[in-house]
Design a protein around this motif. Structure first.
Motif, PDB file in Angstrom:
ATOM      1  N   ARG A 162       2.440  29.562 -37.508  1.00  0.00           N
ATOM      2  CA  ARG A 162       1.381  28.764 -36.870  1.00  0.00           C
ATOM      3  C   ARG A 162       0.175  28.618 -37.794  1.00  0.00           C
ATOM      4  N   ALA A 163      -0.109  29.699 -38.527  1.00  0.00           N
ATOM      5  CA  ALA A 163      -1.328  29.718 -39.342  1.00  0.00           C
ATOM      6  C   ALA A 163      -1.172  28.998 -40.671  1.00  0.00           C
ATOM      7  N   ASP A 171       6.331  19.281 -36.450  1.00  0.00           N
ATOM      8  CA  ASP A 171       7.323  19.066 -35.396  1.00  0.00           C
ATOM      9  C   ASP A 171       8.415  20.134 -35.439  1.00  0.00           C
ATOM     10  N   LEU A 172       8.886  20.452 -36.640  1.00  0.00           N
ATOM     11  CA  LEU A 172       9.908  21.478 -36.764  1.00  0.00           C
ATOM     12  C   LEU A 172       9.377  22.844 -36.353  1.00  0.00           C
ATOM     13  N   VAL A 173       8.155  23.155 -36.722  1.00  0.00           N
ATOM     14  CA  VAL A 173       7.567  24.437 -36.337  1.00  0.00           C
ATOM     15  C   VAL A 173       7.463  24.540 -34.821  1.00  0.00           C
ATOM     16  N   ARG A 174       7.018  23.467 -34.165  1.00  0.00           N
ATOM     17  CA  ARG A 174       6.936  23.490 -32.694  1.00  0.00           C
ATOM     18  C   ARG A 174       8.311  23.715 -32.077  1.00  0.00           C
ATOM     19  N   ARG A 272      15.037  30.614 -37.777  1.00  0.00           N
ATOM     20  CA  ARG A 272      15.065  31.324 -39.054  1.00  0.00           C
ATOM     21  C   ARG A 272      14.986  30.369 -40.239  1.00  0.00           C
ATOM     22  N   ALA A 273      15.593  29.192 -40.131  1.00  0.00           N
ATOM     23  CA  ALA A 273      15.519  28.220 -41.219  1.00  0.00           C
ATOM     24  C   ALA A 273      14.104  27.680 -41.373  1.00  0.00           C
ATOM     25  N   VAL A 274      13.434  27.367 -40.263  1.00  0.00           N
ATOM     26  CA  VAL A 274      12.062  26.862 -40.347  1.00  0.00           C
ATOM     27  C   VAL A 274      11.131  27.942 -40.867  1.00  0.00           C
ATOM     28  N   GLU A 275      11.284  29.167 -40.380  1.00  0.00           N
ATOM     29  CA  GLU A 275      10.433  30.261 -40.858  1.00  0.00           C
ATOM     30  C   GLU A 275      10.597  30.454 -42.359  1.00  0.00           C
ATOM     31  N   SER A 276      11.838  30.442 -42.836  1.00  0.00           N
ATOM     32  CA  SER A 276      12.088  30.605 -44.271  1.00  0.00           C
ATOM     33  C   SER A 276      11.532  29.429 -45.061  1.00  0.00           C
ATOM     34  N   GLY A 277      11.664  28.214 -44.515  1.00  0.00           N
ATOM     35  CA  GLY A 277      11.148  27.042 -45.210  1.00  0.00           C
ATOM     36  C   GLY A 277       9.640  27.049 -45.324  1.00  0.00           C
ATOM     37  N   LEU A 292      15.482  23.891 -46.966  1.00  0.00           N
ATOM     38  CA  LEU A 292      15.551  24.612 -45.696  1.00  0.00           C
ATOM     39  C   LEU A 292      15.052  23.763 -44.527  1.00  0.00           C
ATOM     40  N   LEU A 293      13.992  23.018 -44.751  1.00  0.00           N
ATOM     41  CA  LEU A 293      13.453  22.208 -43.662  1.00  0.00           C
ATOM     42  C   LEU A 293      14.351  20.993 -43.373  1.00  0.00           C
TER      43      LEU A 293
END
Length: 299
Positions: A162-163, A171-174, A272-277, A292-293
């Motif tokens: 988030r930060a 959009d992917l993070v949400r 996990r893919a978004v977090e890694s990206g 990754l994204l």
């Protein structure tokens, strides 16, 4: 001998915690670990990993072994506890030794032969079979253990996402954060998980064809562990014109073969893919982040 840390390790630690002093103390710590065990050094494993120094040694009785030294932030004591609990079933064996904080003495596998060397379909089959053996009840009563839970680990990751996420990934993070919240409402089981499982973490052995190494153990549902395996060889998936379809088939196949709910696996794979990206972009690995994204967008 001089214990020069591999450049890959230096670069990775510079991304995550520059200036904490662990690398500067590493040569002395490695020398002390070898001397304490009256061992003979064969070589430092190259290119090595991103979180530890791996030294191939001969013990005083001439038997081969591995010394692994890792900084506290990579939780080597949790790794020790997990390997002790698995007792060599599906994972590298923890050997008896004088216990030294941050130092693990492990059985010698074949460090240059991983499941990733197999054709893709065979590699996924062997990796999944190895992972299944690790999914056991955690030690104690389910709460009296040293391991993070999936909820705790992903809470930290979600806060950082988030930060630090840039606008084009919003959009992917949400979507990833929403998936996490829904998945944590009613997890189906609590097992001891590898935590960072992928094909390169499964090495050839003598007492068993394939054994897992390098866990970052966590307690939670099995789909979380399997999610990292879904995106293995992501660069090949992205390069394929049918990468999105292959990814969806892989989710289905892995879920069915390991009795994991397909939608829960898809959700954790997305998170996990978004977090890694997002993390890759934060430390300047732009190409990795883009791969990754893009992969996460297929889910």
């Amino acid at each position: 001998m001089a214990f020069e840390p591999p450049r890959r390790l230096v670069r990775a630690l510079g991304e995550t915690a520059p200036g904490d002093g662990w690398l500067e103390k590493l040569p002395e710590a490695a020398g002390q670990a070898v001397a304490l065990r009256e061992s003979t050094v064969e070589r430092v494993q190259m290119p090595g990993g991103r979180s530890s120094l791996v030294v191939l040694i001969r013990r005083a009785d001439g038997s081969p072994a591995v010394l692994k030294l890792a900084p506290p932030r990579f939780r080597p004591e949790a790794e020790r506890a997990a390997l002790a609990h698995w007792g060599g079933l599906g994972a590298v064996q923890l050997l008896d030794e004088p216990v030294t904080e941050g130092v693990l003495l492990l059985e010698r596998l074949h460090p240059d032969v991983s499941v990733r060397s197999l054709p893709e379909a065979k590699a996924l089959l062997e990796a999944a079979g190895t992972l299944r053996r690790l999914w056991v009840e955690p030690p104690g009563d389910g709460s009296a253990h040293v391991f993070e839970t999936v909820a705790e680990r992903t809470a930290r990751q979600a806060e950082t996402m988030r930060a630090t996420a840039e606008a084009d990934a919003a959009d992917l993070v949400r979507a990833a954060l929403t998936a996490r919240e829904e998945l944590l409402v009613a997890p189906p089981e609590a097992r001891l998980l590898h935590g960072t499982f992928r094909q390169s973490k499964v090495l050839a052995g003598e007492r068993s064809p394939w054994l897992a190494v390098g866990p970052d153990p966590v307690v939670g549902e099995c789909a979380f562990d399997l999610a990292r395996l879904v995106r293995d060889r992501v660069e090949d998936l992205i390069a394929s014109p049918s990468g999105a379809a292959i990814t969806r088939r892989r989710v289905k196949r892995l879920a069915e073969s390991l009795d994991v709910d397909q939608e829960r696996l898809r959700g954790w794979t997305l998170f996990r893919a978004v977090e890694s990206g997002v993390r890759a972009r934060r430390v300047g690995r732009v190409q990795d982040s883009e791969l990754l994204l893009e992969f996460a967008g297929w889910l």
